[in-house]
Design a protein around this motif. Structure first.
Motif, PDB file in Angstrom:
ATOM      1  N   LEU A 138      -7.929  23.799   4.932  1.00 32.01           N
ATOM      2  CA  LEU A 138      -8.051  23.213   6.320  1.00 32.01           C
ATOM      3  C   LEU A 138      -8.534  21.603   6.157  1.00 32.01           C
ATOM      4  N   HIS A 139      -9.089  21.485   4.980  1.00 28.79           N
ATOM      5  CA  HIS A 139      -9.838  20.143   4.672  1.00 28.79           C
ATOM      6  C   HIS A 139      -8.777  19.097   4.344  1.00 28.79           C
ATOM      7  N   THR A 141      -5.498  19.630   5.240  1.00 24.19           N
ATOM      8  CA  THR A 141      -4.506  19.479   6.155  1.00 24.19           C
ATOM      9  C   THR A 141      -5.085  18.310   7.216  1.00 24.19           C
ATOM     10  N   GLY A 142      -6.559  18.439   7.509  1.00 24.88           N
ATOM     11  CA  GLY A 142      -7.086  17.398   8.492  1.00 24.88           C
ATOM     12  C   GLY A 142      -6.820  16.201   8.013  1.00 24.88           C
ATOM     13  N   TYR A 143      -7.380  15.923   6.400  1.00 21.52           N
ATOM     14  CA  TYR A 143      -7.002  14.849   5.854  1.00 21.52           C
ATOM     15  C   TYR A 143      -5.653  14.174   6.227  1.00 21.52           C
ATOM     16  N   MET A 145      -3.485  14.901   8.340  1.00 18.87           N
ATOM     17  CA  MET A 145      -3.246  14.544   9.542  1.00 18.87           C
ATOM     18  C   MET A 145      -3.557  13.201   9.954  1.00 18.87           C
ATOM     19  N   PHE A 176      -1.245  24.270  11.467  1.00 17.54           N
ATOM     20  CA  PHE A 176      -1.482  22.750  11.924  1.00 17.54           C
ATOM     21  C   PHE A 176      -0.542  21.886  11.190  1.00 17.54           C
TER      22      PHE A 176
END
Length: 361
Positions: A138-139, A141-143, A145, A176
């Motif tokens: 998740l980290h 993927t957020g980065y 994005m 995501f």
């Protein structure tokens, strides 16, 4: 990407090079010097791991998660990264950390309990170990994005094991990443064992099949073939940089040792499986390749071993010379500004320490 049942291999277990129409071009720049450098990486990473395991057995580390057998998966993927790419790892990627330039002694502070973290993530473009299984996806993927929204051509990569694929975090991250075409590579080291559970109990099909279900192309690679891992990771990163979104890589490898130093794999694993995988050893494979092309000899082997031993000695020295933090320092970097709750906790803890004899403050 390929049919996700195929396992990409560029170097056989006997050290023979073989071509692949999609991935051989990705490593056409790898000559003798580069092959020797990859071999050296593999030897050094294994030596670091062995020294850290010994330090834990001697009571100098609280815990250590060995990577024995997984060196090629880590070195090959890490050497595909650009300097500005960002790594989000689990707790076993010591080989990736070495390739990112992290001082081996810094690897141990986290496991010795002498630091909150271990190293500066911004300096090395690699986050410190994620202990919560799967959270790092998740980290990453957020980065990624954020990279996408900023219009940068960098990428992120996240490492996790076969066991983590059963966590919802991995699935959420791929949802995501696919939806936002995030430039992230999901790198699964399928080492066949989620602690004591074999991978076939978790999934009836290859783990690479998970990706397409989320709209994430996937590829399986021989995780003990450092050249193949380098090639498929380069291809996935290039795809991310073009704006084509995420890729799932399943590196098929094997954990030769315990899950951590608190584990005993002989309680749940047949020794015959270990023996079968020893014939696929990533270091032996590269040695055979170098030998076939006349790129190694006794002198070269001695030089590599001396370098590995020197790094291991520095790691041991750095571990034993670590300055242990004072108890009160745990409150120093919680908030940037003064905070009343921290002030209260600090005062309470100080009163407790005052009741103890022989404890530094």
């Amino acid at each position: 990407m390929l049919d996700s049942d195929e396992v990409v291999q560029l170097v056989t277990e006997n050290g023979e090079r073989q071509d692949h129409p999609d991935f051989s071009p990705c490593v056409q720049d790898i000559g003798v010097a580069e092959l020797r450098a990859l071999y050296e990486d593999l030897v050094i990473v294994r030596r670091i791991d062995a020294e850290a395991t010994a330090l834990q057995r001697q009571g100098e580390l609280g815990l250590w998660p060995p990577l024995l057998g997984q060196e090629a998966a880590q070195v090959g993927s890490a050497r595909a990264l650009h300097a500005d790419d960002f790594v989000f790892s689990s707790y076993r990627e010591h080989g990736v950390a070495y390739c990112r330039g992290i001082d081996p002694a810094e690897l141990l502070r986290f496991w010795r309990g002498s630091t909150f973290s271990g190293w500066d993530p911004i300096r090395y473009r690699m986050n410190t170990p994620a202990i919560i299984v799967g959270a790092q996806a998740l980290h990453a993927t957020g980065y990624a994005m954020g990279i996408h929204f900023d219009g940068s051509d960098n990428a992120s990569i996240t490492y996790f094991g076969d066991g983590a694929t059963s966590q919802g975090d991995i699935s959420e991250a791929m949802v995501f990443a696919a939806s936002f075409a995030a430039p992230v590579v999901f790198f699964c080291q399928n080492n066949q064992w989620a602690i004591s559970e074999p991978v076939h109990l978790q999934t009836r099909t290859p783990l690479s099949h998970r990706g397409p279900g989320f709209g994430v192309p996937a590829v399986r690679v021989d995780g003990n073939d450092v050249l193949a891992v380098l090639a498929v990771t380069r291809a996935a990163l290039e795809r991310a940089r073009r704006g084509d979104g995420p890729t799932l890589i399943e590196a098929v490898t094997y954990r030769m040792g315990p899950h951590t130093t608190s584990d005993d794999p002989t309680k749940y694993r047949d020794a015959s499986a270990d023996e079968a995988w020893r014939h696929k050893d990533p270091i032996d494979r590269m040695h055979k390749l170098l030998d076939r092309i006349g790129a190694t000899d006794d002198e070269h082997q001695a030089v590599v071993q001396r370098r590995a031993d020197d790094i291991a000695a520095a790691l041991r020295r750095g571990c034993l010379e670590t300055v242990e933090p004072s108890p009160m320092s745990m409150f120093d970097n919680v908030y940037a500004d003064q905070h009343p709750l921290i002030d209260e906790e600090r005062a309470t803890f100080r009163r407790y320490l005052d009741t103890l004899e022989g404890v530094d403050r």
